[in-house]
Design an enzyme around this catalytic site. Structure first.
Site, PDB file in Angstrom:
ATOM      1  CE  LYS A  14     -41.392  24.661   6.583  1.00  0.00           C
ATOM      2  NZ  LYS A  14     -41.653  23.334   5.937  1.00  0.00           N
ATOM      3  CE  LYS A  40     -47.540  23.032   3.830  1.00  0.00           C
ATOM      4  NZ  LYS A  40     -47.193  21.977   4.868  1.00  0.00           N
TER       5      LYS A  40
HETATM    6  P1  ADP Z   1     -44.465  22.033   7.598  1.00  0.00           P
HETATM    7  O1  ADP Z   1     -44.839  23.093   8.173  1.00  0.00           O
HETATM    8  O2  ADP Z   1     -42.970  21.506   7.660  1.00  0.00           O
HETATM    9  O3  ADP Z   1     -45.021  21.824   6.031  1.00  0.00           O
HETATM   10  P2  ADP Z   1     -46.425  20.670   9.400  1.00  0.00           P
HETATM   11  O4  ADP Z   1     -45.733  21.053  10.620  1.00  0.00           O
HETATM   12  O5  ADP Z   1     -47.334  20.903   8.705  1.00  0.00           O
HETATM   13  O6  ADP Z   1     -45.086  20.616   8.106  1.00  0.00           O
HETATM   14  O7  ADP Z   1     -46.305  18.987   9.501  1.00  0.00           O
HETATM   15  C1  ADP Z   1     -46.846  18.202   8.691  1.00  0.00           C
HETATM   16  C2  ADP Z   1     -47.528  16.983   9.389  1.00  0.00           C
HETATM   17  O8  ADP Z   1     -46.743  16.297  10.176  1.00  0.00           O
HETATM   18  C3  ADP Z   1     -48.610  17.644  10.247  1.00  0.00           C
HETATM   19  O9  ADP Z   1     -49.992  17.245   9.859  1.00  0.00           O
HETATM   20  C4  ADP Z   1     -48.393  17.161  11.791  1.00  0.00           C
HETATM   21  O10 ADP Z   1     -49.352  16.336  12.144  1.00  0.00           O
HETATM   22  C5  ADP Z   1     -47.190  16.145  11.531  1.00  0.00           C
HETATM   23  N1  ADP Z   1     -46.111  16.279  12.476  1.00  0.00           N
HETATM   24  C6  ADP Z   1     -45.434  17.284  12.587  1.00  0.00           C
HETATM   25  N2  ADP Z   1     -44.347  16.879  13.693  1.00  0.00           N
HETATM   26  C7  ADP Z   1     -44.849  15.782  14.440  1.00  0.00           C
HETATM   27  C8  ADP Z   1     -44.512  14.913  15.366  1.00  0.00           C
HETATM   28  N3  ADP Z   1     -43.457  15.441  16.081  1.00  0.00           N
HETATM   29  N4  ADP Z   1     -44.848  13.656  15.839  1.00  0.00           N
HETATM   30  C9  ADP Z   1     -46.363  13.505  14.965  1.00  0.00           C
HETATM   31  N5  ADP Z   1     -46.642  14.142  13.787  1.00  0.00           N
HETATM   32  C10 ADP Z   1     -45.959  15.230  13.442  1.00  0.00           C
HETATM   33 MG    MG Z   2     -45.710  24.891   7.450  1.00  0.00          MG
END
Ligand code: ADP
Ligand code: MG
Length: 251
Positions: A14, A40
């Site tokens: 997200k 978070k």
């Molecule tokens: P959330 O906000 O849903 O908890 P994050 O945006 O922090 O999740 O993403 C979790 C991990 O997944 C991050 O460390 C990011 O590097 C990885 N990630 C997210 N989308 C992609 C993508 N399209 N390709 C590669 N890695 C991704």
């Molecule tokens: Mg997040």
């Protein structure tokens, strides 16, 4: 002012998606406010050089007498960043924290002062109750998008979120725009998400590939849009941003 809430399971991507959308929309010339609604509190990290900004809850814990400038950080990309934050572990309630943050932003007239063209809410969607339902229920978001992969648990969370939006939507709150597939590259992923979308009667509005540039940009504390503007992944985020801005509410 367009207000979009992006929900999804924890760790599904997200914040990566939302911060890249914010950067893409800012690059188009829009004033964007991104509100992280996840205990978070790392929603806006890649917009602020990889550093964590103080959360609304942290600031309020220190002093009740706060000003808008304390809560809203303008990042180098021009995006206005807010992190609702979370409670002290073991004390209080994460959802309640989001409600408190929203009330404070409204009380201080954040939307009137900054006049954002777009507000993006980045919301943890593992449980959709109390404060976590606020963007849908409180009139904050007009549209909801759900980030999911083909993995069972993220589709399960997507179904929960979709049901919440649909049941609350009957009362004139936010509507469900659709699913955003953020690929984990599992077998048959696209079809699995198509099937889930059909069951939820929601479209799959975009399919983001998995791309190593995401991690490389993250290591620099940046969005892909900022760090690798000429990359295919940046083009994907820009295309999704334009799609969301079009605002045609998909049935
Ligand atoms: P959330 O906000 O849903 O908890 P994050 O945006 O922090 O999740 O993403 C979790 C991990 O997944 C991050 O460390 C990011 O590097 C990885 N990630 C997210 N989308 C992609 C993508 N399209 N390709 C590669 N890695 C991704
Ligand atoms: Mg997040």
């Amino acid at each position: 002012m367009k207000k979009i809430a992006i929900y999804g399971k924890g760790g599904i991507g997200k914040s990566t998606t939302v911060s890249n959308l914010s950067a893409a929309m800012a690059a188009i010339g829009l004033t964007v406010l991104q509100v992280g609604c996840d205990p978070k509190a790392d929603s806006t990290r890649n917009l602020t050089g990889g550093t964590s900004i103080a959360t609304v809850l942290e600031i309020l814990r220190k002093s009740g007498d706060v000003e808008l400038d304390d809560l809203v950080v303008k990042s180098s990309t021009g995006v206005l960043c807010v992190e609702a934050g979370g409670p002290v572990p073991g004390v209080g309630c994460a959802g309640r924290g989001i409600i408190t943050a929203f009330e404070k932003l409204e009380e201080l007239d954040a939307y009137g002062v900054y006049k954002p063209d777009v507000v993006l809410y980045d919301v943890l969607g593992d449980v959709v109750c109390g404060g976590f339902a606020m963007p849908i229920r409180g009139g904050y978001a007009d549209e909801v998008c759900i980030v999911t992969s083909g993995e069972m648990m993220s589709l399960y969370a997507a179904a929960n979120i979709a049901h919440a939006v649909k049941s609350l939507g009957k009362r004139g709150y936010a509507s469900l725009r659709g699913l955003i597939l953020n690929a984990k590259n599992i077998e048959g992923e696209s079809e699995l998400v198509d099937k889930a979308a059909a069951e939820l009667a929601a479209p799959v509005i975009y399919r983001l590939p998995r791309d190593p540039f995401v991690q490389q940009a993250e290591a620099q504390g940046k969005t892909v849009v900022e760090a690798f503007p000429a990359s295919a992944m940046a083009a994907h985020y820009l295309a999704l941003a334009r799609l969301l801005l079009k605002g045609a509410k998909t049935p």
